[in-house]
Design an enzyme around this catalytic site. Sequence first.
Site, short mmCIF file in Angstrom:
data_model
loop_
_atom_site.label_atom_id
_atom_site.label_comp_id
_atom_site.label_asym_id
_atom_site.label_seq_id
_atom_site.Cartn_x
_atom_site.Cartn_y
_atom_site.Cartn_z
CB THR A 17 4.74 7.00 1.40
OG1 THR A 17 3.38 6.56 1.48
CG2 THR A 17 5.21 7.43 2.77
CD GLU A 38 -0.47 8.58 -7.54
OE1 GLU A 38 -1.44 7.80 -7.46
OE2 GLU A 38 0.68 8.27 -7.18
CD1 TRP A 66 -3.08 1.66 -5.94
CD2 TRP A 66 -3.99 1.13 -7.90
NE1 TRP A 66 -2.54 2.49 -6.88
CE2 TRP A 66 -3.08 2.19 -8.10
CE3 TRP A 66 -4.69 0.62 -9.01
CZ2 TRP A 66 -2.84 2.75 -9.35
CZ3 TRP A 66 -4.46 1.18 -10.26
CH2 TRP A 66 -3.54 2.24 -10.43
CB VAL A 238 4.05 4.65 -15.51
CG1 VAL A 238 5.30 4.02 -16.14
CG2 VAL A 238 4.32 6.12 -15.18
CG HIS A 538 2.65 -2.91 7.72
ND1 HIS A 538 2.75 -3.27 9.05
CD2 HIS A 538 1.87 -1.80 7.69
CE1 HIS A 538 2.04 -2.42 9.80
NE2 HIS A 538 1.50 -1.53 8.99
CB ALA A 571 7.74 -0.64 1.37
#
Length: 604
Positions: A17, A38, A66, A238, A538, A571
């Site tokens: 996002t 990604e 995931w 990564v 969230h 986030a």
Amino acid sequence: MGSAVDVFDYIIVGGGTAGLTVANRLTEDADIKVLVIEAGQDRTNDPLVQIPGLVVGMYGKPEYDWNFSSTPQPGLNNRIINQARGKQLGGSSALNFMMMLYPPRGSLDAWGALGNKGWDYDALSPYLSKFATFHPPPQAAKDAVGLGNHDDAAVGNGPIQVCFSEGYGKPNKAWMEAFAHLGLDMKTDPRTGKGLGAFQQGGSIDPATNTRSHAASAHYTPEIASRSNLTVITETVVQNIIFDASKDEPVAVGVLVRTRAGAEMTLLTDGEIILAAGALMSPQILELSGVGSKSLLQSLGIPVLVDNPSVGENLQDHPITCQSFEVKPDVLSGDVLRDPNVLGALLQQFQDGGKGPLGQSNISVAYVPLANGAGVCSEDAKKSLFASHREHAQTPEAKMLCKLLQEQDEPAVQYFLFPSQAHTVIDNPSSMADYLLPTSPENYLTVMTMLNHPFSRGSVHITSADVDELPRWDPNFNSNPLDLEISGRHVQFVELLLRTAPFADLFKPGGARIPQLKGDTPDHAREVVRQSQVCCFHPCCSLAMKPRETGGVVDSRLRVYGTKGLRVVDASVFPVQIAGNIQSMVYVVAEKAADIIKEDRLSK
């Protein structure tokens, strides 16, 4: 993939996002070369991603998700809970429920108050109107769910498309009317920073096609993908960030990756690394790279570059308590999708020009202040609640939340009207699909109670130097008794809502419930929370933007303390959880971050 001599101005770790939003904005300048890495695949044209009503089909499948499982949660009767995390281009915006909520002013002013200049509501509101285009509601939506306070001028014309559906039905209408009878009718446009009561949120769906609008479809369009200064590689993991440790502060100069074919490669930047792997995996990458708690890193044999024990701490999520109630035979429930013939007919309808419920988001919501089984709490009741829990709110942050929750117009919870059954009374689900697939034979609607401002703090940390081992995720729900107390009171409010016409008329008298326990007393209500609370996916705040001495990992320009050339944009940098679904604010953080990065580039 570019040639071996390519050196990028910016390497973005995570094409989710935030990562794709930043990549799009930075490469608007043709002179800036950006690489996005990604770990997942590009599933942008996959029907499960595109068709809103098929979202549950992605959960638990490794090509999309995931699929995190928590540690056992003492505050939830030792249940292990599940959390989906996007493992694909677009990240979690590609597998969420597309809910587009806007945070109240108090939530964001709290960010500024925690020592972050330029991050309060007034400073962020331009980005709240920049990131998305809201399409005016169709007449059918206005007839069903009111939207009388909808202000078409409240937001701008950004790449994310948000719309209202034509398919709101009797339950949505009854929801609005019942809250109005309880004195909670929405009197403002909730996207303008104020608002209490029931309302219809928009969904991140493109009304031209009725398909999901997410970071990959909006910020990585064919036109953007064709930019010569933007390189996006998928299925590439990564493993860690490479630092030049010869300077006073370690300088991020590249990343070590494992390609789709299993080869290890080093990719270099002469600019910056931007970590955008999300609130559960950005801390993992920092710790694997030597930035974190000295004792943890040493125990795993990882050389310590920056000792900051706040990495992976301070994790916050929205706990959500799910209560499903059996509906009368004439009330439509999403549970009818258990019938393959019904699902097949709806798929056929969608294929005929995006028509029908599979192209819609019909979840209604409500922002409600502190309340209980008798209704909204008085000022005195709020004061006495916090006075009786004073020992559980001693940190400056907790004191600030107590003050915020006593404001007249601050929503303590967000309620959701979910159109089908939810089975969260499970000890160890294999994925989020276990919660949401209809396994009970009756038809239900679900009322979900989401705690907007949790006092509990969790953590996420690596347990191994192996990048393929998911970090240990402990949301630590209800570890602060205030959370259980507030959630329990709002479960009692749900019982009041169930008795309130016309909402009451939807449900079968004496009908089945999930969980079976009725939340009619404080003790019962708290037990309902323990049995059926899960996370609302969230997660945030695990690399908080705060002064370092108060538990911060990044500064107000999102730079990682103790390093150079390294920022975090996702986030995890939220200083404190906001009220409402966080999708909007991840886009806002990314949009603002892109402007900060451009400014800092010019000032060099």
